[in-house]
Structures are given as C-alpha cells and as structure tokens.
Design a protein around this motif. Structure first.
Motif, mmCIF file in Angstrom:
data_model
loop_
_atom_site.group_PDB
_atom_site.id
_atom_site.type_symbol
_atom_site.label_atom_id
_atom_site.label_comp_id
_atom_site.label_asym_id
_atom_site.label_seq_id
_atom_site.Cartn_x
_atom_site.Cartn_y
_atom_site.Cartn_z
ATOM 1 N N HIS A 41 0.807 -1.215 0.000
ATOM 2 C CA HIS A 41 0.000 0.000 0.000
ATOM 3 C C HIS A 41 0.850 1.279 0.000
ATOM 4 C CE1 HIS A 41 -3.937 1.931 1.073
ATOM 5 N NE2 HIS A 41 -3.159 2.825 1.667
ATOM 6 N N HIS A 42 1.810 1.379 0.905
ATOM 7 C CA HIS A 42 2.563 2.621 1.052
ATOM 8 C C HIS A 42 3.624 2.784 -0.023
ATOM 9 C CE1 HIS A 42 0.714 1.674 4.949
ATOM 10 N NE2 HIS A 42 0.389 2.953 4.874
ATOM 11 N N HIS A 43 4.096 1.671 -0.561
ATOM 12 C CA HIS A 43 4.972 1.753 -1.726
ATOM 13 C C HIS A 43 4.199 2.353 -2.901
ATOM 14 C CE1 HIS A 43 7.851 -0.435 -4.718
ATOM 15 N NE2 HIS A 43 8.195 0.818 -4.528
ATOM 16 N N ALA A 44 2.942 1.944 -3.072
ATOM 17 C CA ALA A 44 2.114 2.507 -4.145
ATOM 18 C C ALA A 44 1.898 4.002 -3.943
ATOM 19 C CB ALA A 44 0.778 1.775 -4.228
ATOM 20 N N HIS A 45 1.700 4.442 -2.686
ATOM 21 C CA HIS A 45 1.567 5.877 -2.403
ATOM 22 C C HIS A 45 2.821 6.634 -2.836
ATOM 23 C CE1 HIS A 45 -2.162 6.932 -0.454
ATOM 24 N NE2 HIS A 45 -2.093 5.917 0.402
ATOM 25 N N LEU A 46 3.984 6.130 -2.444
ATOM 26 C CA LEU A 46 5.238 6.781 -2.804
ATOM 27 C C LEU A 46 5.378 6.900 -4.320
ATOM 28 C CD1 LEU A 46 8.194 7.724 -2.564
ATOM 29 C CD2 LEU A 46 8.841 5.333 -2.188
ATOM 30 N N VAL A 47 5.130 5.808 -5.033
ATOM 31 C CA VAL A 47 5.320 5.795 -6.487
ATOM 32 C C VAL A 47 4.273 6.661 -7.186
ATOM 33 C CG1 VAL A 47 5.433 4.321 -8.533
ATOM 34 C CG2 VAL A 47 6.450 3.558 -6.376
ATOM 35 N N SER A 48 3.080 6.750 -6.626
ATOM 36 C CA SER A 48 2.066 7.650 -7.180
ATOM 37 C C SER A 48 2.570 9.083 -7.185
ATOM 38 C CB SER A 48 0.773 7.547 -6.359
ATOM 39 O OG SER A 48 -0.185 8.481 -6.815
ATOM 40 N N TRP A 66 0.096 -1.014 8.680
ATOM 41 C CA TRP A 66 1.054 0.084 8.629
ATOM 42 C C TRP A 66 0.315 1.411 8.421
ATOM 43 C CZ3 TRP A 66 5.588 -1.715 4.926
ATOM 44 C CH2 TRP A 66 6.188 -2.871 5.457
ATOM 45 N N GLY A 67 1.049 2.509 8.564
ATOM 46 C CA GLY A 67 0.434 3.807 8.302
ATOM 47 C C GLY A 67 1.258 5.005 8.708
ATOM 48 N N GLY A 68 2.443 4.760 9.301
ATOM 49 C CA GLY A 68 3.360 5.846 9.613
ATOM 50 C C GLY A 68 4.732 5.473 9.113
ATOM 51 N N GLU A 69 4.942 5.571 7.788
ATOM 52 C CA GLU A 69 6.089 4.925 7.139
ATOM 53 C C GLU A 69 7.037 5.936 6.477
ATOM 54 O OE1 GLU A 69 5.868 1.677 7.839
ATOM 55 O OE2 GLU A 69 3.903 2.182 8.654
ATOM 56 N N VAL A 70 8.328 5.626 6.586
ATOM 57 C CA VAL A 70 9.336 6.350 5.820
ATOM 58 C C VAL A 70 10.049 5.313 4.957
ATOM 59 C CG1 VAL A 70 11.395 7.780 5.882
ATOM 60 C CG2 VAL A 70 9.617 8.082 7.621
ATOM 61 N N LEU A 71 9.844 5.410 3.649
ATOM 62 C CA LEU A 71 10.435 4.481 2.691
ATOM 63 C C LEU A 71 11.515 5.200 1.894
ATOM 64 C CD1 LEU A 71 7.142 2.911 1.231
ATOM 65 C CD2 LEU A 71 8.431 2.152 3.230
ATOM 66 N N ILE A 72 12.484 4.451 1.438
ATOM 67 C CA ILE A 72 13.479 4.992 0.501
ATOM 68 C C ILE A 72 13.436 4.102 -0.739
ATOM 69 C CG2 ILE A 72 15.885 5.606 0.102
ATOM 70 C CD1 ILE A 72 16.298 5.624 3.116
ATOM 71 N N GLY A 73 13.118 4.681 -1.885
ATOM 72 C CA GLY A 73 13.084 3.852 -3.074
ATOM 73 C C GLY A 73 12.400 4.499 -4.249
ATOM 74 N N GLN A 122 0.245 1.922 -8.119
ATOM 75 C CA GLN A 122 0.160 0.486 -8.378
ATOM 76 C C GLN A 122 0.490 0.175 -9.829
ATOM 77 O OE1 GLN A 122 -3.915 -0.236 -7.285
ATOM 78 N NE2 GLN A 122 -3.426 -0.853 -5.188
ATOM 79 N N ALA A 123 -0.132 0.918 -10.740
ATOM 80 C CA ALA A 123 0.041 0.638 -12.166
ATOM 81 C C ALA A 123 1.482 0.867 -12.609
ATOM 82 C CB ALA A 123 -0.918 1.507 -12.980
ATOM 83 N N VAL A 124 2.115 1.935 -12.123
ATOM 84 C CA VAL A 124 3.501 2.218 -12.507
ATOM 85 C C VAL A 124 4.435 1.136 -11.973
ATOM 86 C CG1 VAL A 124 5.404 3.857 -12.230
ATOM 87 C CG2 VAL A 124 3.105 4.695 -12.739
ATOM 88 N N ILE A 125 4.188 0.669 -10.756
ATOM 89 C CA ILE A 125 4.976 -0.451 -10.222
ATOM 90 C C ILE A 125 4.777 -1.693 -11.084
ATOM 91 C CG2 ILE A 125 5.200 -2.048 -8.275
ATOM 92 C CD1 ILE A 125 4.550 0.345 -6.430
ATOM 93 N N GLY A 126 3.549 -1.898 -11.556
ATOM 94 C CA GLY A 126 3.259 -3.040 -12.423
ATOM 95 C C GLY A 126 4.103 -3.049 -13.682
ATOM 96 N N ARG A 127 4.349 -1.871 -14.243
ATOM 97 C CA ARG A 127 5.220 -1.801 -15.422
ATOM 98 C C ARG A 127 6.640 -2.268 -15.099
ATOM 99 N NH1 ARG A 127 3.850 3.626 -19.016
ATOM 100 N NH2 ARG A 127 2.242 2.620 -20.292
ATOM 101 N N ARG A 128 7.144 -1.866 -13.950
ATOM 102 C CA ARG A 128 8.479 -2.314 -13.548
ATOM 103 C C ARG A 128 8.514 -3.838 -13.398
ATOM 104 N NH1 ARG A 128 11.833 1.897 -11.592
ATOM 105 N NH2 ARG A 128 11.273 3.709 -12.857
ATOM 106 N N PHE A 129 7.434 -4.383 -12.897
ATOM 107 C CA PHE A 129 7.355 -5.841 -12.746
ATOM 108 C C PHE A 129 7.438 -6.537 -14.098
ATOM 109 C CE2 PHE A 129 4.679 -9.676 -12.731
ATOM 110 C CZ PHE A 129 5.319 -10.438 -11.753
#
Length: 773
Positions: free
Chosen positions: A497-504, A532-539, A757-764
C-alpha cells in the motif's frame, strides 16, 4: 506534383517563397473543437493544407509564407479552445505541394485513432451569453452547450466519439442544429450533445410520490419549493444532488436527519463570485479554480457564516464552495436561489445516483420533489473537491471536470491497470505515456460501488482501447479489489500500500526516483501482515526499503477502535503506562471490557498508523471520542490548533530494530497525558503535537538522506490533507535543502493509490520489481 485531397486530385502549384510545415499535436485535441479552430485559423490567414485525426494524435499540414505560418503556429499554441489540452507540439519542415485551400480530412477507414475524451466542462461564456439572450433560439434552454462546454465523458458509451455512440443518440437533431453540427465555421461543429428546445432533452418536476407536477415553469416551481424549505433531488450532469436552501437552518438540519449524515460537512453552490467573497476568503488561485472550465468544489476559509445555516459545516474553518456549472443550475439560480446546499445523492460512500427511476425509488424518503431531465447519464461522475495549499491547487476527490483527462508520465511501457484501494477507490489504466484515472468510485465494501467499479473498468477499457497485460492490486487479501483481480483471466500482482503511495507521488511529478517517501495514512496492509500507516520508505517504482516507521500500538476491538477513538486511546495508554493515568475522556466509558481485550490480547491488532495517532491525541484531549465520518477526529484536532502549530513540540525518540528505525510512540503518549493531567489546553496540545510530527519527520529525513544520499522527499497519504502538518513540513524540508514532491493532479489520499500500483506493475513486467524490504 499533384496531390489528392478527399479523393479529388489537385493541381494548384506552390507559390514562390512558400514553405510547408507538418505538425503533430498530442493531448486532448479530439472532440473539443480543435479541428474547426485550426481550420478557421488557417482560413483566416489564407493558408493551405489540411488537418485530420490519426493514431498518433492530430496531424496538420500547413503551407504558405514563413511569416503567416509563424502566426498560425502562435495562434494554435496560445489560443486553442478551452477544452483542448496540448501536451506536445511537434513541427517539422516538409516539401511544398500542389494544393487548394485548407480542409478537415476524414480519418482513413478502419484506422485506429488516438482517443482522449474530454471531461465534462462547465458552461462557457458564449453559451452563458446566449442562455440570457431573448433573441437567441436557445434562450433559457437548460441543455445549451457547444464544442467548448457541456457533458462529454458522462454521455460517451463507446468510440468513435460520434453522437450515435452517446446517450444523445435518442435525440434526432432538427435541421438548424444539424446544419450547425456540420459547419466547420460554427461553434457547435461536431459537438455531440448539441441540441435545442425543438429537438433536445427536456426537464420536468415530480413530487415525492413520483407524480408529474403540472406547472408553466418547472424551474421556477423548484426554486419556490427550495425557498419554502423543501428538499429537492436535482439531476445534474454526472448524477443527482440533494439540494436545500443554505440559508434555512431547519431545512439543512432536516436533510441531515433524513440522510443520516450527522456531522460531515456539506458543500454549497453560490450564484456568483461576489457572494462567495461575502462568506469566504478567496485567494486568486481559488477564484481561478471556481471560474475554470473544470469548476470543482473548492474548500475555502470561512469569513462569515452570517446568513447561512451553521449546520452546513459545523466545527470546520473551511467551506466547500462551487459555482453553477451547468445551464440547468444557472437557470435555477436565475429563478431566485442564491446559495444552495448541494450534496451528492448517495448513501454511506455509495456511488452517486444517476438514473431517474432509481433516484425516485431510493430517495423517496428524503426528497420532497424531483427536478428531472430525460438526457441519460451513461456513466456517473461526482463533483471534484479541491483545496489550495502550499501555493498549489490540490485534488481531494478527482472526478467531474478532470476525469478522464490523463496524467502524463515520464515514459511509456506496457498497458497495465491498478485497481486502487478499499476506500476512496479509483482505478487506473496506463497506455503509453498516459495514466488514465477513473472518477471517484467510493467505498468498495458496498455492492453498489462494486458494480460501479466493474462498469467503469469496462467503460474506460472500451473508450481508450486498452487491454491490460497485468492487474495490480493491494496486498490486503480481504480487499474487494484484490478479490476482483483474482477473478479476472489476467496475470496479477500484489503491491504494498505505502509503496504505491510513494510511487504515485513520483509518477505524477514525472520523477523516476529514488526518493525518501514520508507516507502517512490510516490503514495499509504491511508485508508482515500488520497494519502500517506511519512509514518512511526509501526507493522508487522498482523497490523500496522501509527505513523507519511509528512504533506499533494496539487497537482493542479492531475496527471499533477506529470509529470510537477512545478505545484506541485506552490501548495506547495501556501500552505506554504501567499504571493508567486518570483522564477526563474516560468518564462514562466501559473501560473494563476494553482492558480485558488488551490484557488477554483478544481482537487487538497492532498498527503503526499515523492516522490512528491523530485519533488517539484527539480522544486523549477530549476533542473527539466518536467518529461519524472518515478523518473526523484528525480534522477536529487540527481545528483545535487554531490555524498554527507550536514553536515547541513534545519530545520524541527513536530506536533501532530489525525492521528499521522505530519512531517511539509510548514516550509521546506519556508526555501528552502528563501535560493534559497538568491542565494543558487541548488547543495547545494540538499545536505542540503538530510541531512534534514536523520536527520528528524532519530529523528522520536527515537520517535517511545521510544513509542513502537521496535529497528528494515525496509526501503522500491521507494524513497530508492536514494543512498545518503539510505546509509546515514542506517549509522545513525545503529550508533544509531537500527537493519536495507533493500531489497536485491526483489525491494524496487513497484516491491516488491506483496510479502508483500501475507504474509499479510496469516495472514488474520489465523484470525490475523487487518489492519492499
């Protein structure tokens, strides 16, 4: 060299000194009056050539003197029709040919033509003038429109975008409308919803029982009912609204009672900008948004509610305002209304109602009358909601006026679909460099939204001619979107979920990354099965590291702790203290039952949610202990701060663990409880709490940047709808030298999740996806 034009061989030789230019235009340039505009411009300058739709966009070839072609290029780029959105404009030299005049050419039979359907657009200045002109044949006609305004997306059934494939197909044009429709020099050339009083849709008024009200002027009768305190169900462009006189407090309270909407703010429609400024402070950018072709609801800071019902938006310093965007609205206001409460006709996050029969059946216990029309709405589309924060207009709910205009990406790739989340659901198709997001669908827990989701999937897939190679869904196994994806005969991928937020956020900013993503929201299923819901991601879209997160805390009763935040507050206190402090918020609450759940660890999931932390502080402070709409406690806590954050915050600390840096919550809870016990006001607690979060995430960013070398920060998640936190954190991060990416075109809440989500799907599909670690 002779050239054939529409089957006719031409023998007009090029003039001395003539040049020829080929132009390829990408964007929303089909079905929006762009071709006749180019035609008129070329004819006025005496240029030769043609324009036609192609699979790559709109193709133009123009021939004449260098000077005139320069003027032509300037006019086309700078003064295109209001609905046209030019994304790219490629000009190349060509060899002059023998040609006579300028023409609009037909596309080759059987050729695929790039289709970008325009959103539904507010009444334009020209049509508004004709609507008020007694000498015009469309005087007072509730469905006046032209190529520059009116319904588009909501009437399109399939492509090509021709009248026979829209919900206007049942209205045969009269000879005058037909002549206008086929004249390239007319403003209604190929305007599919064009009509007049003789051949177009009509309105009618019905009473609460569904019986037709016999009257000379249905609009005047409807306005009189509103003045009398009645509730009117009004069929608009994308669905039904429930309307009451916003000056009548009894009518507003009656609507709340009948609709079962206790406290959630309503929006209003005001007759003009002068009236808007009477009640609200309006920045220039906010005025531009209200008056724009998109005509969204804009959340404005209240100036005075004197003369309006206090029940419209209680406990909130902002008021959602829109202007009349359809001719039907304008005419209703001409009949005497000046401020109307206008809320979507739906129930509990269900989709907006859009069919006459369904509306009369389902709204029978709410509406006193129905103002209907017989132009079918093929696909429903709610009003868009926006807010001006940190120098930019930002989407809270992206629908009418913006959908289905694409979000342009930094590059292309395989067609992919993102299914979105469970709440505030939207879906997204990627086609080439375009991301096509759907309108707001709502809460996927109800059957009506599920049906709406499936209809939108088929509709967008059809009108954009896109067949996804992959469906991307949230990791949560219980989400309806996950189950829907599993039932389709297509490959699927679950994305955190939060990876999709970051990539959006990265995608709409056309940034490939990497970035430090501060992603704060209420709920998101983690890779470890926790909330989860209070996240700091690097990527980036390929992978992300969970660098830091809030300390997990218990939610006794699960979902019950979300709607009753005093339960969550008790859970946080239980984890933070060996001996529970006595605070006023617990008075009269059945604490024993909740403590038993905590002690026995029964139905007590744990969460790192920042949204829940806001709820807990609001409950501890006695500001909100019961939630009737999403985000209510967090909004109340923000309002308590009085528009500013503190100079000093509470203390905060971190600890290292196997899952990354942990932001400790228990010490913060202890300090807040102690401050309240010593008499600190809820307002001061709120101001200091906001400052604490700003300081905490600034320091976390510094640590993440030192480890990774990354200097770009992306902010995403529903918590960033909080203007105090959002604006203060941006200011601090930019002052510290970071490049800060935020959402503008898509919502920061789960309404933007499907894009990531969709942009991550392209990387996949490219073999580059490694997930969250």
């Amino acid at each position: 060299m002779a050239r054939k034009q529409n089957g006719t061989e031409l023998n007009v030789e090029p003039g001395i000194g003539e040049v020829r230019r080929g132009i390829l235009v990408h964007g929303i340039v089909q079905g929006v009056g762009f071709r006749p505009f180019v035609y008129r411009t070329a004819k006025a300058l005496g240029l030769r050539g043609f324009i036609k739709n192609t699979s790559s966009g709109v193709s133009v070839e123009v021939q004449g003197s260098e000077d005139l072609i320069g003027k032509f290029l300037f006019e086309v780029q700078q003064h295109a029709p209001p609905l046209a959105k030019i994304h790219s404009f490629e000009v190349r030299p060509m060899i002059p040919v023998e040609e006579d005049g300028f023409s609009i050419e037909l596309s080759l039979a059987g050729s695929e033509v790039e289709t970008l359907i325009s959103p539904d657009i507010a009444l334009c200045v020209d049509c508004r003038r004709e609507l008020a002109d007694p000498e015009n044949r469309r005087f007072q006609y509730p469905f006046i429109n032209c190529t520059n305004c009116g319904p588009r997306f909501t009437i399109v059934e399939k492509i090509p975008y021709d009248r026979q494939y829209t919900s206007m197909k049942g209205f045969a044009m009269c000879p005058i409308c037909d002549k206008e429709y086929h004249d390239p020099l007319d403003r209604r050339f190929h305007a599919q919803p064009t009509a007049c009083r003789d051949c177009g849709p009509r309105i009618e008024l019905r009473d609460a029982s569904g019986q037709k009200v016999r009257c000379i002027d249905a609009l005047a009768e409807a306005a009189a009912l509103l003045k009398d305190g009645k509730i009117l169900a009004l069929k608009g462009v994308g669905g039904f609204h429930l309307a009451v006189d916003a000056r009548n407090d009894a009518a507003v309270r009656l609507l709340r009672e009948r609709k079962g909407r206790e406290e959630k703010p309503f929006a209003v429609m005001m007759s003009d900008m002068e009236l808007v400024r009477q009640f609200c402070d309006v920045e220039p950018e906010e005025a531009s948004a209200l008056l724009s072709p998109e005509a969204p609801i804009v959340l404005l800071v209240k100036r005075s509610m004197k003369g309006l019902s206090a029940s419209i938006a209680p406990g909130n310093d902002r008021l959602g305002v829109m202007l009349p965007y359809s001719p039907l609205h304008s005419l209703l206001f001409d009949r005497g209304a000046d401020v109307l409460l206008m809320t979507s006709a739906n129930f509990s996050e269900e989709p907006i109602l859009h069919e006459n029969r369904e509306a009369m059946e389902r709204l029978g216990g709410i509406a006193d009358a129905f103002l209907l029309h017989d132009r079918p709405i093929h696909i429903r589309c709610d009003d868009s909601v926006t807010i001006f924060l940190s120098g930019k207009l930002r989407q809270i709910r992206r629908s009418r006026g913006y959908v289905p205009a694409p979000v342009f990406l930094s590059g292309g790739g395989a067609p992919v679909m993102g299914t979105g989340g469970e709440l505030k659901n939207t879906l997204c198709f990627l086609k080439g460099s375009k991301a096509i997001l759907s309108q707001h669908i709502g809460d996927m827990k109800n059957y009506e939204a599920w049906q709406h989701f499936e209809q939108i999937f088929r509709h967008l897939q059809g009108i954009f001619q896109v067949s996804p190679e992959l469906l991307v869904h949230d990791l949560h196994p219980g989400y309806m979107t996950t189950q829907w994806a599993a039932a389709q005969p297509l490959p699927m991928l679950g994305v955190q979920h939060h990876h999709a937020h970051l990539v959006s956020c990265l995608a709409e900013n056309r940034t490939d990354g990497p970035a430090i993503g501060i992603v704060l929201d209420g709920t998101g299923y983690g890779t470890d099965g926790m909330i989860w819901g209070g996240e700091v991601l690097i990527g980036d879209a390929s992978e992300a590291e969970r660098f830091a997160s809030l300390e997990p805390m218990p939610l006794p009763g699960g979902d019950a702790a979300i709607t009753q935040p005093w339960r969550a507050a008790l859970g946080y206190l239980f984890r933070s203290f060996s001996v529970l402090p006595e605070l006023p918020f617990m008075s009269g609450k059945p604490a024993g039952l909740v403590l038993e759940l905590l002690e026995k660890k029964l139905n007590t999931p744990e969460t790192s949610s920042c949204g829940r932390l806001f709820d807990v502080v609001a409950a501890l402070s006695g500001i909100c202990d019961r939630i009737t709409f999403e985000g209510q406690a967090a909004i109340a806590l923000m309002q308590a701060a009085g528009g500013s954050i503190g100079r000093e915050g509470f203390s905060f600390s971190f600890e290292e663990n196997a899952g990354g840096l942990r932001i400790l919550v228990a010490p913060l809870v202890r300090e807040i409880a102690d401050a309240l016990g010593k008499g600190m006001s809820p307002g001061e607690v709120s101001r200091r709490f906001h400052r604490t979060l700003v300081d905490c995430f600034l320091e976390i960013t510094l640590k993440a940047s030192q480890q990774s070398g990354v200097k770009t920060v992306a902010l995403s998640g529903g918590v960033f709808q909080n203007e105090l936190l959002f604006e203060a954190l941006i200011q601090e991060l930019e002052h510290a030298g970071y490049r800060v990416l935020t959402h503008r075109e898509v919502p920061t809440n789960d309404g933007g999740l499907c894009l990531g989500q969709a942009v991550i799907g392209r990387r996949f599909l490219e073999g580059r996806y490694r997930g969250v670690r």
